[in-house]
Every structure is written in structure tokens, then in C-alpha cells.
Scaffold this motif. Structure first.
Motif, PDB file in Angstrom:
ATOM      1  N   ALA A   1       4.412   9.349  44.218  1.00 28.98           N
ATOM      2  CA  ALA A   1       4.814   9.236  45.623  1.00 28.98           C
ATOM      3  C   ALA A   1       5.816   8.102  45.810  1.00 28.98           C
ATOM      4  O   ALA A   1       6.815   8.250  46.523  1.00 28.98           O
ATOM      5  N   VAL A   2       5.568   6.978  45.161  1.00 26.38           N
ATOM      6  CA  VAL A   2       6.486   5.836  45.249  1.00 26.38           C
ATOM      7  C   VAL A   2       7.847   6.219  44.687  1.00 26.38           C
ATOM      8  O   VAL A   2       8.888   5.896  45.277  1.00 26.38           O
ATOM      9  N   GLN A   3       7.873   6.926  43.573  1.00 24.36           N
ATOM     10  CA  GLN A   3       9.145   7.339  42.985  1.00 24.36           C
ATOM     11  C   GLN A   3       9.918   8.272  43.917  1.00 24.36           C
ATOM     12  O   GLN A   3      11.141   8.143  44.055  1.00 24.36           O
ATOM     13  N   ILE A   4       9.219   9.191  44.565  1.00 28.13           N
ATOM     14  CA  ILE A   4       9.874  10.112  45.514  1.00 28.13           C
ATOM     15  C   ILE A   4      10.481   9.328  46.675  1.00 28.13           C
ATOM     16  O   ILE A   4      11.643   9.525  47.043  1.00 28.13           O
ATOM     17  N   VAL A   5       9.692   8.440  47.259  1.00 29.09           N
ATOM     18  CA  VAL A   5      10.177   7.657  48.408  1.00 29.09           C
ATOM     19  C   VAL A   5      11.344   6.772  47.982  1.00 29.09           C
ATOM     20  O   VAL A   5      12.359   6.700  48.674  1.00 29.09           O
ATOM     21  N   LEU A   6      11.211   6.128  46.845  1.00 25.72           N
ATOM     22  CA  LEU A   6      12.274   5.243  46.360  1.00 25.72           C
ATOM     23  C   LEU A   6      13.565   6.019  46.117  1.00 25.72           C
ATOM     24  O   LEU A   6      14.653   5.565  46.488  1.00 25.72           O
ATOM     25  N   THR A   7      13.447   7.186  45.518  1.00 27.87           N
ATOM     26  CA  THR A   7      14.633   8.022  45.292  1.00 27.87           C
ATOM     27  C   THR A   7      15.308   8.358  46.614  1.00 27.87           C
ATOM     28  O   THR A   7      16.540   8.274  46.733  1.00 27.87           O
ATOM     29  N   GLN A   8      14.525   8.724  47.614  1.00 33.75           N
ATOM     30  CA  GLN A   8      15.097   9.065  48.916  1.00 33.75           C
ATOM     31  C   GLN A   8      15.715   7.844  49.597  1.00 33.75           C
ATOM     32  O   GLN A   8      16.789   7.941  50.176  1.00 33.75           O
ATOM     33  N   LEU A   9      15.036   6.702  49.535  1.00 37.77           N
ATOM     34  CA  LEU A   9      15.594   5.492  50.155  1.00 37.77           C
ATOM     35  C   LEU A   9      16.906   5.090  49.487  1.00 37.77           C
ATOM     36  O   LEU A   9      17.827   4.626  50.153  1.00 37.77           O
ATOM     37  N   ASN A  10      16.986   5.285  48.185  1.00 34.05           N
ATOM     38  CA  ASN A  10      18.218   4.935  47.471  1.00 34.05           C
ATOM     39  C   ASN A  10      19.368   5.890  47.782  1.00 34.05           C
ATOM     40  O   ASN A  10      20.523   5.546  47.563  1.00 34.05           O
ATOM     41  N   ARG A  11      19.053   7.084  48.284  1.00 35.69           N
ATOM     42  CA  ARG A  11      20.103   8.041  48.672  1.00 35.69           C
ATOM     43  C   ARG A  11      20.719   7.692  50.018  1.00 35.69           C
ATOM     44  O   ARG A  11      21.830   8.097  50.317  1.00 35.69           O
ATOM     45  N   SER A  12      19.974   6.984  50.836  1.00 33.70           N
ATOM     46  CA  SER A  12      20.423   6.685  52.193  1.00 33.70           C
ATOM     47  C   SER A  12      21.329   5.468  52.201  1.00 33.70           C
ATOM     48  O   SER A  12      21.089   4.502  51.468  1.00 33.70           O
ATOM     49  N   PRO A  13      22.333   5.497  53.058  1.00 30.45           N
ATOM     50  CA  PRO A  13      23.190   4.318  53.168  1.00 30.45           C
ATOM     51  C   PRO A  13      22.444   3.169  53.838  1.00 30.45           C
ATOM     52  O   PRO A  13      21.564   3.385  54.655  1.00 30.45           O
ATOM     53  N   GLY A  14      22.772   1.968  53.460  1.00 26.82           N
ATOM     54  CA  GLY A  14      22.112   0.799  54.042  1.00 26.82           C
ATOM     55  C   GLY A  14      20.830   0.479  53.290  1.00 26.82           C
ATOM     56  O   GLY A  14      20.237   1.325  52.646  1.00 26.82           O
ATOM     57  N   ALA A  15      20.423  -0.755  53.384  1.00 30.15           N
ATOM     58  CA  ALA A  15      19.235  -1.202  52.661  1.00 30.15           C
ATOM     59  C   ALA A  15      17.994  -1.033  53.522  1.00 30.15           C
ATOM     60  O   ALA A  15      17.979  -1.400  54.693  1.00 30.15           O
ATOM     61  N   ASP A  16      16.978  -0.471  52.948  1.00 32.18           N
ATOM     62  CA  ASP A  16      15.679  -0.375  53.595  1.00 32.18           C
ATOM     63  C   ASP A  16      14.820  -1.492  53.018  1.00 32.18           C
ATOM     64  O   ASP A  16      14.788  -1.680  51.799  1.00 32.18           O
ATOM     65  N   LEU A  17      14.137  -2.228  53.879  1.00 32.85           N
ATOM     66  CA  LEU A  17      13.340  -3.358  53.417  1.00 32.85           C
ATOM     67  C   LEU A  17      12.226  -2.927  52.466  1.00 32.85           C
ATOM     68  O   LEU A  17      11.725  -3.733  51.688  1.00 32.85           O
ATOM     69  N   LEU A  18      11.842  -1.679  52.525  1.00 35.63           N
ATOM     70  CA  LEU A  18      10.768  -1.177  51.680  1.00 35.63           C
ATOM     71  C   LEU A  18      11.241  -0.883  50.254  1.00 35.63           C
ATOM     72  O   LEU A  18      10.434  -0.823  49.328  1.00 35.63           O
ATOM     73  N   ALA A  19      12.537  -0.727  50.059  1.00 31.01           N
ATOM     74  CA  ALA A  19      13.055  -0.357  48.740  1.00 31.01           C
ATOM     75  C   ALA A  19      12.695  -1.394  47.669  1.00 31.01           C
ATOM     76  O   ALA A  19      12.323  -1.023  46.545  1.00 31.01           O
ATOM     77  N   GLU A  20      12.771  -2.671  47.997  1.00 29.58           N
ATOM     78  CA  GLU A  20      12.487  -3.697  46.991  1.00 29.58           C
ATOM     79  C   GLU A  20      11.033  -3.693  46.541  1.00 29.58           C
ATOM     80  O   GLU A  20      10.761  -3.659  45.329  1.00 29.58           O
ATOM     81  N   PRO A  21      10.047  -3.717  47.452  1.00 28.27           N
ATOM     82  CA  PRO A  21       8.657  -3.673  46.964  1.00 28.27           C
ATOM     83  C   PRO A  21       8.330  -2.380  46.208  1.00 28.27           C
ATOM     84  O   PRO A  21       7.550  -2.403  45.262  1.00 28.27           O
ATOM     85  N   LEU A  22       8.933  -1.279  46.608  1.00 28.37           N
ATOM     86  CA  LEU A  22       8.716  -0.027  45.883  1.00 28.37           C
ATOM     87  C   LEU A  22       9.298  -0.125  44.473  1.00 28.37           C
ATOM     88  O   LEU A  22       8.692   0.339  43.504  1.00 28.37           O
ATOM     89  N   ALA A  23      10.481  -0.714  44.358  1.00 24.34           N
ATOM     90  CA  ALA A  23      11.114  -0.870  43.046  1.00 24.34           C
ATOM     91  C   ALA A  23      10.286  -1.791  42.152  1.00 24.34           C
ATOM     92  O   ALA A  23      10.147  -1.531  40.947  1.00 24.34           O
ATOM     93  N   VAL A  24       9.726  -2.850  42.720  1.00 23.09           N
ATOM     94  CA  VAL A  24       8.866  -3.754  41.950  1.00 23.09           C
ATOM     95  C   VAL A  24       7.643  -2.992  41.440  1.00 23.09           C
ATOM     96  O   VAL A  24       7.279  -3.085  40.263  1.00 23.09           O
ATOM     97  N   PHE A  25       7.013  -2.225  42.312  1.00 23.34           N
ATOM     98  CA  PHE A  25       5.852  -1.413  41.920  1.00 23.34           C
ATOM     99  C   PHE A  25       6.241  -0.440  40.813  1.00 23.34           C
ATOM    100  O   PHE A  25       5.556  -0.325  39.800  1.00 23.34           O
ATOM    101  N   ASN A  26       7.349   0.251  41.023  1.00 28.72           N
ATOM    102  CA  ASN A  26       7.836   1.262  40.090  1.00 28.72           C
ATOM    103  C   ASN A  26       8.134   0.659  38.707  1.00 28.72           C
ATOM    104  O   ASN A  26       7.941   1.300  37.678  1.00 28.72           O
ATOM    105  N   HIS A  27       8.590  -0.578  38.696  1.00 30.39           N
ATOM    106  CA  HIS A  27       8.908  -1.259  37.443  1.00 30.39           C
ATOM    107  C   HIS A  27       7.651  -1.815  36.764  1.00 30.39           C
ATOM    108  O   HIS A  27       7.505  -1.740  35.545  1.00 30.39           O
ATOM    109  N   ARG A  28       6.772  -2.375  37.555  1.00 27.46           N
ATOM    110  CA  ARG A  28       5.612  -3.114  37.009  1.00 27.46           C
ATOM    111  C   ARG A  28       4.473  -2.196  36.569  1.00 27.46           C
ATOM    112  O   ARG A  28       3.808  -2.468  35.559  1.00 27.46           O
ATOM    113  N   LEU A  29       4.215  -1.115  37.296  1.00 28.19           N
ATOM    114  CA  LEU A  29       3.056  -0.272  36.999  1.00 28.19           C
ATOM    115  C   LEU A  29       3.060   0.277  35.569  1.00 28.19           C
ATOM    116  O   LEU A  29       2.041   0.179  34.880  1.00 28.19           O
ATOM    117  N   PRO A  30       4.170   0.853  35.083  1.00 26.66           N
ATOM    118  CA  PRO A  30       4.138   1.369  33.706  1.00 26.66           C
ATOM    119  C   PRO A  30       3.807   0.298  32.663  1.00 26.66           C
ATOM    120  O   PRO A  30       3.108   0.569  31.685  1.00 26.66           O
TER     121      PRO A  30
END
Length: 199
Positions: free
Chosen positions: A127-156
Motif C-alpha cells: 500500500a505504501v509503495q502504491i501511494v508513494l508511486t502516485q505521490l511521485n507522479r503528481s507535481p509539487g511535493a506532498d509532505l507525506l512522500a518523505e515518511p513513506l519513502a523512509v518506510f519504503n527504504h527501511r522496511l526491507p
């Protein structure tokens, strides 16, 4: 072949296989460009959530009807965030209780609970990967993108550490990684999502 998508109908009955393929590619590209995510494709009454592209290619000359079901990326993000908001507290509680089991002797039922917990964490990761992919497609920075990216990087990394500890039969280490590392990662993710989602 009749193709229905987004309230439109495209009649490809009297065109060559090459033209059908070209038109289907154009339709799917258009959907992607407009941020409409294909959820499923119904081909002659059979619904596919995955691998519909290979079915289309293999049976391009015989297919009679295609219905493409989509959801807009923004709607998908909101739905996924809502599901995460509701699900993460349950995962956090499960991590807390199941990690404690590793401090003692693990029974068959305990291992089953651990396996179910890993499946739940896997769903959160997807779910985090799906949301992160969508947020990265949108123009402008979403404040949620960074914590999602941290989760996405750290969990594996953490799951790999747990796998290593399991192989070494270091069950106290597994408990500590679950409780203090993954548990905290899940809590930070939950706090970030709660700050973003309108309750």
C-alpha cells in the motif's frame, strides 16, 4: 472487438489485429497519462486483475468484448490512506503482542500468528509503495512522500535482519527488531498518515 472504458466505446470489430493492438496501446497510454489506474479488465466476461495484457495479446483476434475498469490516482491514494489509517493500529498492536512471544518458547500457533503478521506488514508495504508511486507522479511535493519513502527504504532492511536472526535462531533479536524497530517504523508511518488524512 468492442472496448469500453471511462464511459467511452471503441469499436474495433472490422480492423486488423495490428490496428487492434495499436488502438489498445493508445487507450492504455491515454489512461496512464490521465492518471487513471487500471483496476481490472474484463475480457469476454472473464475478469483479470493481473496479466490482462498477455491475455489480450494472445487472443487479440478472437476477443469480442473488453471492459476496462479504472480508478483515478488521486482517489486511489485517498482510499489507500484511509485503509492504512484504519489498519496500522491493528498491525501495531499485533507487533507488540506477537513480538513478546519470541521471548519465550514459540508454539505452532505462535508461528502461525507471526506468519499472519508478516502478511499484514507485506500488505502495508504494498500500500505504501502504491501511494508513494502516485505521490511521485503528481507535481509539487506532498509532505507525506518523505515518511513513506523512509518506510519504503527501511522496511526491507529490517525484514532482512529478521530473516537473518531467524536463520541463526536468535529469537530475542527477532523480538527486539519487531518491537523496537518495525513497531516504531509502523507508529511513525501511522502518525504521518493521521496528520495527512482528514478524519
Amino acid at each position: 472487438m468492442i472496448v469500453k472504458f471511462m464511459g467511452q466505446t471503441s469499436d474495433l470489430t472490422n480492423v486488423s489485429v495490428e490496428e487492434r493492438e495499436r488502438e489498445l496501446n493508445r487507450i492504455f497510454k491515454s489512461l496512464y497519462t490521465d492518471n487513471n489506474i487500471v483496476q481490472e479488465v474484463t475480457i469476454d466476461g472473464v475478469t483479470y486483475r493481473e496479466h490482462y495484457d498477455s491475455v489480450l495479446k494472445q487472443r487479440l483476434s478472437q476477443i469480442q468484448n473488453v471492459v476496462i475498469h479504472t480508478i483515478h490516482g488521486d482517489v486511489l491514494v485517498q482510499e489507500m490512506l484511509q485503509e492504512l489509517r484504519d489498519y496500522l493500529p491493528r498491525v501495531a498492536r499485533a507487533i507488540e503482542s506477537i513480538s513478546d512471544l519470541f521471548y519465550g518458547e514459540m508454539s505452532t500457533d505462535d508461528w502461525s500468528l507471526f506468519s499472519q503478521l508478516l502478511e499484514g506488514i507485506g500488505w502495508v508495504d504494498q500500500a505504501v509503495q502504491i501511494v508513494l508511486t502516485q505521490l511521485n507522479r503528481s507535481p509539487g511535493a506532498d509532505l507525506l512522500a518523505e515518511p513513506l519513502a523512509v518506510f519504503n527504504h527501511r522496511l526491507p532492511q529490517l525484514l532482512s535482519d529478521i530473516e537473518g536472526a531467524l536463520e541463526r535462531k536468535e529469537y530475542v533479536e527477532v523480538a527486539d527488531l519487531m518491537k523496537y524497530e518495525i513497531g516504531e517504523l509502523i507508529q511513525r508511518l501511522e502518525q504521518s498518515i493521521l496528520a495527512r488524512v482528514n478524519i
